[in-house]
Design a protein around this motif. Sequence first.
Motif, PDB file in Angstrom:
ATOM      1  N   VAL A  45      12.815  -3.556  -1.135  1.00 15.36           N
ATOM      2  CA  VAL A  45      12.422  -1.298  -1.479  1.00 15.36           C
ATOM      3  C   VAL A  45      10.981  -1.723  -0.865  1.00 15.36           C
ATOM      4  N   GLU A  46      10.358  -2.204  -2.097  1.00 19.01           N
ATOM      5  CA  GLU A  46       8.868  -2.784  -2.400  1.00 19.01           C
ATOM      6  C   GLU A  46       8.333  -2.993  -0.679  1.00 19.01           C
ATOM      7  N   LEU A  47       8.555  -3.720  -0.750  1.00 20.67           N
ATOM      8  CA  LEU A  47       7.884  -4.806   0.299  1.00 20.67           C
ATOM      9  C   LEU A  47       8.310  -3.777   2.020  1.00 20.67           C
ATOM     10  N   GLY A  48       9.260  -3.087   1.621  1.00 18.20           N
ATOM     11  CA  GLY A  48       8.779  -2.013   2.635  1.00 18.20           C
ATOM     12  C   GLY A  48       8.157  -0.684   2.777  1.00 18.20           C
ATOM     13  N   LEU A  49       7.790  -0.470   1.644  1.00 18.78           N
ATOM     14  CA  LEU A  49       6.781   0.912   1.417  1.00 18.78           C
ATOM     15  C   LEU A  49       5.342   0.325   1.946  1.00 18.78           C
ATOM     16  N   LEU A  50       5.420  -0.994   1.500  1.00 16.27           N
ATOM     17  CA  LEU A  50       4.146  -1.888   1.089  1.00 16.27           C
ATOM     18  C   LEU A  50       3.778  -2.084   3.209  1.00 16.27           C
ATOM     19  N   PHE A  51       4.712  -1.882   3.786  1.00 15.29           N
ATOM     20  CA  PHE A  51       4.544  -2.064   5.249  1.00 15.29           C
ATOM     21  C   PHE A  51       4.077  -0.441   5.982  1.00 15.29           C
ATOM     22  N   LEU A  52       4.838   0.226   5.096  1.00 15.52           N
ATOM     23  CA  LEU A  52       4.960   1.536   6.138  1.00 15.52           C
ATOM     24  C   LEU A  52       3.952   2.865   5.163  1.00 15.52           C
ATOM     25  N   LEU A  53       3.447   1.957   3.966  1.00 13.89           N
ATOM     26  CA  LEU A  53       1.712   2.936   4.035  1.00 13.89           C
ATOM     27  C   LEU A  53       0.909   2.134   3.553  1.00 13.89           C
ATOM     28  N   ARG A  54       1.148   0.402   4.548  1.00 11.43           N
ATOM     29  CA  ARG A  54      -0.481   0.203   4.946  1.00 11.43           C
ATOM     30  C   ARG A  54      -1.586  -0.416   3.494  1.00 11.43           C
ATOM     31  N   PHE A  55       0.241  -1.212   2.998  1.00 11.95           N
ATOM     32  CA  PHE A  55      -0.967  -1.812   1.158  1.00 11.95           C
ATOM     33  C   PHE A  55      -0.538  -2.776   1.026  1.00 11.95           C
ATOM     34  N   GLU A  56      -1.872  -3.734   0.763  1.00 18.68           N
ATOM     35  CA  GLU A  56      -1.522  -5.122   0.413  1.00 18.68           C
ATOM     36  C   GLU A  56      -0.692  -6.143   1.477  1.00 18.68           C
ATOM     37  N   ILE A  57      -0.782  -5.597   2.731  1.00 20.45           N
ATOM     38  CA  ILE A  57      -0.047  -5.769   4.174  1.00 20.45           C
ATOM     39  C   ILE A  57      -0.295  -7.641   4.239  1.00 20.45           C
ATOM     40  N   GLU A  58      -1.115  -7.909   3.988  1.00 24.60           N
ATOM     41  CA  GLU A  58      -1.490  -9.840   3.773  1.00 24.60           C
ATOM     42  C   GLU A  58       0.112 -10.392   2.981  1.00 24.60           C
ATOM     43  N   ILE A  59      -0.406  -9.626   1.104  1.00 27.97           N
ATOM     44  CA  ILE A  59       0.470 -10.029   0.558  1.00 27.97           C
ATOM     45  C   ILE A  59       2.072  -9.799   0.996  1.00 27.97           C
ATOM     46  N   ALA A  60       2.312  -8.954   1.732  1.00 29.12           N
ATOM     47  CA  ALA A  60       3.946  -8.552   2.382  1.00 29.12           C
ATOM     48  C   ALA A  60       4.597  -9.325   2.969  1.00 29.12           C
ATOM     49  N   LEU A  61       3.619  -9.615   3.712  1.00 30.27           N
ATOM     50  CA  LEU A  61       4.086  -9.891   4.882  1.00 30.27           C
ATOM     51  C   LEU A  61       3.684 -12.222   4.625  1.00 30.27           C
ATOM     52  N   ILE A  62       2.576 -12.692   3.899  1.00 32.51           N
ATOM     53  CA  ILE A  62       3.568 -13.935   2.762  1.00 32.51           C
ATOM     54  C   ILE A  62       4.562 -13.987   2.039  1.00 32.51           C
ATOM     55  N   VAL A  63       5.408 -12.373   1.309  1.00 33.54           N
ATOM     56  CA  VAL A  63       6.578 -12.893   0.601  1.00 33.54           C
ATOM     57  C   VAL A  63       7.751 -12.779   1.466  1.00 33.54           C
ATOM     58  N   THR A  64       7.971 -11.991   2.769  1.00 34.23           N
ATOM     59  CA  THR A  64       8.272 -12.294   3.628  1.00 34.23           C
ATOM     60  C   THR A  64       8.421 -13.278   4.100  1.00 34.23           C
ATOM     61  N   LEU A  65       8.217 -13.913   4.544  1.00 36.10           N
ATOM     62  CA  LEU A  65       8.134 -14.957   5.661  1.00 36.10           C
ATOM     63  C   LEU A  65       8.123 -16.880   4.145  1.00 36.10           C
ATOM     64  N   VAL A  66       8.193 -16.118   2.957  1.00 37.96           N
ATOM     65  CA  VAL A  66       9.022 -16.223   2.261  1.00 37.96           C
ATOM     66  C   VAL A  66      10.497 -16.444   1.508  1.00 37.96           C
ATOM     67  N   ILE A  67      10.568 -15.591   1.528  1.00 37.84           N
ATOM     68  CA  ILE A  67      11.953 -15.123   1.018  1.00 37.84           C
ATOM     69  C   ILE A  67      12.869 -15.226   2.103  1.00 37.84           C
ATOM     70  N   LEU A  68      12.547 -14.695   3.557  1.00 38.10           N
ATOM     71  CA  LEU A  68      13.023 -14.629   5.117  1.00 38.10           C
ATOM     72  C   LEU A  68      13.461 -16.291   5.034  1.00 38.10           C
ATOM     73  N   GLY A  69      12.542 -16.995   5.006  1.00 35.76           N
ATOM     74  CA  GLY A  69      12.229 -18.247   4.703  1.00 35.76           C
ATOM     75  C   GLY A  69      14.437 -19.114   4.630  1.00 35.76           C
ATOM     76  N   ILE A  70      13.216 -18.668   3.074  1.00 30.45           N
ATOM     77  CA  ILE A  70      14.752 -19.604   1.935  1.00 30.45           C
ATOM     78  C   ILE A  70      15.891 -19.093   2.447  1.00 30.45           C
ATOM     79  N   THR A  71      15.895 -17.604   2.812  1.00 30.70           N
ATOM     80  CA  THR A  71      17.662 -17.041   3.545  1.00 30.70           C
ATOM     81  C   THR A  71      18.262 -17.490   4.984  1.00 30.70           C
TER      82      THR A  71
END
Length: 244
Positions: A168-194
């Motif tokens: 939910v938090e990552l979705g809002l960060l992308f849609l609101l264009r806020f802290e995009i770089e952090i959201a992208l890094i977290v995306t790579l980590v959590i989806l990479g693990i999964t």
Amino acid sequence: MKHTYTITGMTCNGCKASVEKALKGIPEVKNASVDLEASEATVEMSERISINILQKALSDKYTITEKNIFNVRHTSKAEEIPIAIGSELRQLFPLFLIFGYITIASVLLNRNPWDINSFMLDFMGLFYVVFSFFKLLDIKGFPVSFRMYDPLAKVVPVYAWIYPFIEVELGLLFLLRFEIEIALIVTLVILGITTIGVTRVLLDKKTIQCACLGTALKLPMTKATFIENSIMIVMAIIMLVNLN
């Protein structure tokens, strides 16, 4: 005659016992045994039982699909493959439909003028928001299914509980264009693990329930799950490169 079925939704020995009891309760069933690890049930019956009757005997928590048939009438591979493929496609239809809606919405939001970067941000944002919604529909059941294949959730159970809220938090960060770089890094980590966990399941040819859309929609773990994660990972890498 004996028939082997794939059953998704089983997470413990209690589920195994429940499924066996339900199947044995069908008059035409002589015996039924369940393999929890393989997510399979072998049913010995006096006469052919339709898949609909078997499904009705089970709780809504479980989904049963035919895997193979072992009886005096041999079924050719040409006959078996269309059934398996058709069944898998029907089960994955909600996933394809949701992906289609997310893609169309992202295109419409960025059609005039067309902006590929904004398209990817909106796609990832909507992806997370929509997928987290389905996970939150059964917040108690999701962690159980998620821990069956996600390496981090297996080691840190609390991670499975907070995962939908991370989405939910990552979705809002992308849609609101806020802290995009952090959201992208977290995306790579959590989806990479999964994705590592999903790859292991696919290589081991295990049949388990995919938790990508929570447990409200019963989806099997297939290559579609791997592709879904890979698309998000590729988009995150492209966006990080563009930002730098």
